[in-house]
Design a protein around this motif. Sequence first.
Motif, PDB file in Angstrom:
ATOM      1  N   ALA A  75      32.660 -35.118 -23.538  1.00 41.12           N
ATOM      2  CA  ALA A  75      32.323 -33.731 -24.471  1.00 41.12           C
ATOM      3  C   ALA A  75      31.270 -34.153 -25.266  1.00 41.12           C
ATOM      4  N   ALA A  76      30.949 -35.244 -25.699  1.00 37.01           N
ATOM      5  CA  ALA A  76      30.395 -35.590 -26.905  1.00 37.01           C
ATOM      6  C   ALA A  76      28.910 -35.493 -26.698  1.00 37.01           C
ATOM      7  N   VAL A  77      28.383 -35.145 -25.471  1.00 37.99           N
ATOM      8  CA  VAL A  77      27.042 -35.495 -25.115  1.00 37.99           C
ATOM      9  C   VAL A  77      26.227 -34.031 -24.617  1.00 37.99           C
ATOM     10  N   ASP A  78      24.918 -34.024 -24.471  1.00 31.92           N
ATOM     11  CA  ASP A  78      24.276 -32.536 -23.905  1.00 31.92           C
ATOM     12  C   ASP A  78      24.046 -32.687 -22.468  1.00 31.92           C
ATOM     13  N   GLY A  79      23.927 -33.990 -21.933  1.00 32.70           N
ATOM     14  CA  GLY A  79      23.433 -33.904 -20.569  1.00 32.70           C
ATOM     15  C   GLY A  79      23.763 -35.445 -20.089  1.00 32.70           C
ATOM     16  N   TYR A  80      23.506 -35.602 -18.837  1.00 32.31           N
ATOM     17  CA  TYR A  80      24.201 -36.768 -18.376  1.00 32.31           C
ATOM     18  C   TYR A  80      22.987 -37.409 -17.227  1.00 32.31           C
ATOM     19  N   VAL A  81      23.021 -38.651 -16.944  1.00 31.36           N
ATOM     20  CA  VAL A  81      22.171 -39.341 -15.875  1.00 31.36           C
ATOM     21  C   VAL A  81      23.451 -40.066 -15.162  1.00 31.36           C
ATOM     22  N   LEU A  82      23.880 -39.559 -13.756  1.00 32.07           N
ATOM     23  CA  LEU A  82      24.962 -40.339 -13.125  1.00 32.07           C
ATOM     24  C   LEU A  82      24.342 -41.368 -12.314  1.00 32.07           C
ATOM     25  N   ALA A 110      23.181 -30.634 -18.542  1.00 29.49           N
ATOM     26  CA  ALA A 110      22.147 -30.905 -17.433  1.00 29.49           C
ATOM     27  C   ALA A 110      22.842 -32.178 -16.941  1.00 29.49           C
ATOM     28  N   VAL A 111      22.389 -32.639 -15.386  1.00 35.03           N
ATOM     29  CA  VAL A 111      22.546 -34.013 -14.964  1.00 35.03           C
ATOM     30  C   VAL A 111      21.396 -34.320 -14.032  1.00 35.03           C
ATOM     31  N   GLY A 112      21.117 -35.579 -14.129  1.00 30.84           N
ATOM     32  CA  GLY A 112      20.147 -36.145 -13.195  1.00 30.84           C
ATOM     33  C   GLY A 112      20.824 -37.242 -12.548  1.00 30.84           C
ATOM     34  N   PHE A 113      20.247 -37.765 -11.417  1.00 34.19           N
ATOM     35  CA  PHE A 113      20.962 -38.884 -10.593  1.00 34.19           C
ATOM     36  C   PHE A 113      20.084 -40.017 -10.488  1.00 34.19           C
ATOM     37  N   VAL A 114      20.741 -41.243 -10.691  1.00 35.85           N
ATOM     38  CA  VAL A 114      20.327 -42.617 -10.114  1.00 35.85           C
ATOM     39  C   VAL A 114      20.945 -43.037  -9.066  1.00 35.85           C
ATOM     40  N   GLY A 115      20.408 -43.332  -7.936  1.00 39.49           N
ATOM     41  CA  GLY A 115      21.057 -43.635  -6.727  1.00 39.49           C
ATOM     42  C   GLY A 115      20.754 -44.939  -6.220  1.00 39.49           C
ATOM     43  N   VAL A 140      19.013 -31.643 -11.914  1.00 30.91           N
ATOM     44  CA  VAL A 140      17.521 -31.517 -11.899  1.00 30.91           C
ATOM     45  C   VAL A 140      17.055 -32.197 -10.689  1.00 30.91           C
ATOM     46  N   ALA A 141      15.777 -31.617 -10.280  1.00 27.44           N
ATOM     47  CA  ALA A 141      15.283 -32.306  -9.107  1.00 27.44           C
ATOM     48  C   ALA A 141      14.993 -33.556  -8.719  1.00 27.44           C
ATOM     49  N   ALA A 142      14.348 -34.229 -10.102  1.00 24.98           N
ATOM     50  CA  ALA A 142      13.759 -35.364 -10.184  1.00 24.98           C
ATOM     51  C   ALA A 142      14.885 -36.363 -10.132  1.00 24.98           C
ATOM     52  N   GLN A 143      14.822 -37.641  -9.254  1.00 28.69           N
ATOM     53  CA  GLN A 143      15.817 -38.410  -9.088  1.00 28.69           C
ATOM     54  C   GLN A 143      15.238 -39.907  -8.922  1.00 28.69           C
ATOM     55  N   VAL A 144      16.036 -40.704  -8.999  1.00 27.21           N
ATOM     56  CA  VAL A 144      15.596 -42.193  -9.086  1.00 27.21           C
ATOM     57  C   VAL A 144      16.724 -42.857  -7.615  1.00 27.21           C
ATOM     58  N   ASP A 183      12.889 -36.136 -18.645  1.00 21.61           N
ATOM     59  CA  ASP A 183      12.089 -35.239 -19.078  1.00 21.61           C
ATOM     60  C   ASP A 183      12.878 -33.808 -18.761  1.00 21.61           C
ATOM     61  N   GLU A 184      13.286 -33.691 -17.403  1.00 23.66           N
ATOM     62  CA  GLU A 184      13.928 -32.571 -17.004  1.00 23.66           C
ATOM     63  C   GLU A 184      15.347 -32.258 -17.379  1.00 23.66           C
ATOM     64  N   VAL A 185      16.123 -33.568 -17.683  1.00 25.22           N
ATOM     65  CA  VAL A 185      17.479 -33.413 -17.883  1.00 25.22           C
ATOM     66  C   VAL A 185      17.544 -33.111 -19.582  1.00 25.22           C
TER      67      VAL A 185
END
Length: 205
Positions: A75-82, A110-115, A140-144, A183-185
């Motif tokens: 809850a403490a944050v505004d966005g995520y990178v999973l 917002a969320v982005g992904f590093v797989g 977001v569309a961008a991912q790693v 940037d997108e997140v």
Amino acid sequence: MTRIAIIAGSTRTHRRGKAVADWTFTTARRVAPEGVDVELVDLAGFDLPVLDEPASGAWGIYAHEHTRRWSEAIAAVDGYVLVTPEYNHGVPGPLKNAIDYLYYEWNHKAVGFVGYGVNGGVRAVEQLRQIAAELKLADVAAQVALNTFTDFDYTGVDITEPTVTGVFTPDDRHAGDLAKLLDEVTVWSRALAPVRAQTPESDER
């Protein structure tokens, strides 16, 4: 200040995920947009059992301390990178389990992904995109996409040993991919801030 959490989504004892998450965190601190605070959240540190709450996360009523601690971190944050591996063509069980503990804590962020995996973790990421939609997360569309063959160095190690993870040596291009992702997140996390402000938890439940 926009707060983005890098979530290490693997809990396996001998995991590549910690090295990947550490790289994501340190690189993110270097390439994140101005005004972004990045923090590392390691799922393994929360010791979440298989979902044991008596009520759905959509109620926001938590009986257990481990759930409350997890809720506070998310809850403490505004966005995520999973940061996620791909297990058997999909999302690792511990990460899906952790996601399912909560609901409102994820909403309107917002969320982005590093797989990472043999195929870059892309199939796990595709499943996570479907899950994100149900949680009102803007993915977001961008991912790693990191490959366990080309982005890890196994020089001098016995690759037949079942606990071998190799040394994480990501290609330089992945830093650029991560910068675009952040940037997108950031853009979406900031754009959704007014929505979060208009829908406080007390009104949603």
